[in-house]
Design a protein around this motif. Structure first.
Motif, PDB file in Angstrom:
ATOM      1  N   ARG A   6      97.716  33.943  67.626  1.00  0.00           N
ATOM      2  CA  ARG A   6      98.095  34.651  66.260  1.00  0.00           C
ATOM      3  C   ARG A   6      98.556  33.599  65.455  1.00  0.00           C
ATOM      4  NH1 ARG A   6      97.580  39.841  64.885  1.00  0.00           N
ATOM      5  NH2 ARG A   6      97.285  40.505  66.819  1.00  0.00           N
ATOM      6  N   LEU A   7      97.985  33.371  64.368  1.00  0.00           N
ATOM      7  CA  LEU A   7      98.774  32.487  63.527  1.00  0.00           C
ATOM      8  C   LEU A   7      99.489  32.878  62.399  1.00  0.00           C
ATOM      9  CD1 LEU A   7      95.669  30.211  62.695  1.00  0.00           C
ATOM     10  CD2 LEU A   7      97.464  29.807  64.353  1.00  0.00           C
ATOM     11  N   ALA A  12      97.862  30.746  58.844  1.00  0.00           N
ATOM     12  CA  ALA A  12      96.739  31.415  58.625  1.00  0.00           C
ATOM     13  C   ALA A  12      95.988  31.116  57.315  1.00  0.00           C
ATOM     14  CB  ALA A  12      97.032  32.877  58.727  1.00  0.00           C
ATOM     15  N   ARG A  13      96.808  30.690  56.480  1.00  0.00           N
ATOM     16  CA  ARG A  13      96.182  30.515  55.177  1.00  0.00           C
ATOM     17  C   ARG A  13      95.359  29.025  54.980  1.00  0.00           C
ATOM     18  NH1 ARG A  13     101.591  31.256  52.633  1.00  0.00           N
ATOM     19  NH2 ARG A  13     101.729  28.950  52.932  1.00  0.00           N
ATOM     20  N   PRO A  18      92.917  34.342  60.999  1.00  0.00           N
ATOM     21  CA  PRO A  18      94.567  34.297  61.441  1.00  0.00           C
ATOM     22  C   PRO A  18      94.434  34.597  63.084  1.00  0.00           C
ATOM     23  CG  PRO A  18      93.882  36.309  60.498  1.00  0.00           C
ATOM     24  CD  PRO A  18      92.608  35.462  60.295  1.00  0.00           C
ATOM     25  N   HIS A  20      92.655  33.980  67.142  1.00  0.00           N
ATOM     26  CA  HIS A  20      91.465  33.048  67.777  1.00  0.00           C
ATOM     27  C   HIS A  20      91.819  33.602  69.092  1.00  0.00           C
ATOM     28  CE1 HIS A  20      90.899  30.043  64.734  1.00  0.00           C
ATOM     29  NE2 HIS A  20      91.845  30.643  63.957  1.00  0.00           N
ATOM     30  N   GLU A  41      90.167  23.960  64.897  1.00  0.00           N
ATOM     31  CA  GLU A  41      90.587  24.100  63.224  1.00  0.00           C
ATOM     32  C   GLU A  41      91.400  22.851  62.899  1.00  0.00           C
ATOM     33  OE1 GLU A  41      90.576  26.653  61.055  1.00  0.00           O
ATOM     34  OE2 GLU A  41      89.989  28.548  62.366  1.00  0.00           O
TER      35      GLU A  41
END
Length: 81
Positions: A6-7, A12-13, A18, A20, A41
């Protein structure tokens, strides 16, 4: 093994999503998960070095081993006055 990542808002932006789901080898570490995420990413690769890893609600070291089903949160440090 399956690990969720979880970012935090700052990362996340920059990412496509957000949350994975990563398939990692047994015994993988937080650093291994970050390396895999950086490959998946590239837009956030440079920011991952400064991210604060949290596993099961506690700060984690990059050398900590992950377990199947863990959720790794990657938070960006915040400074202010």
């Amino acid at each position: 093994m399956q690990v969720r990542v979880r970012l935090g808002a700052g990362l996340a932006r920059l990412a496509a999503a957000p949350l994975h789901s990563l398939e990692l080898e047994e015994g993988a570490t937080v650093a291994d998960a970050c390396d895999r995420l950086a490959a998946d990413e590239p837009g956030i690769a440079g920011a991952l070095d400064a991210a604060l890893p949290v596993v099961a609600g506690a700060h984690a070291r990059r050398t900590d081993r992950l377990r199947h089903g863990d959720e790794l949160a990657l938070l960006t440090p915040v400074a202010g006055g």
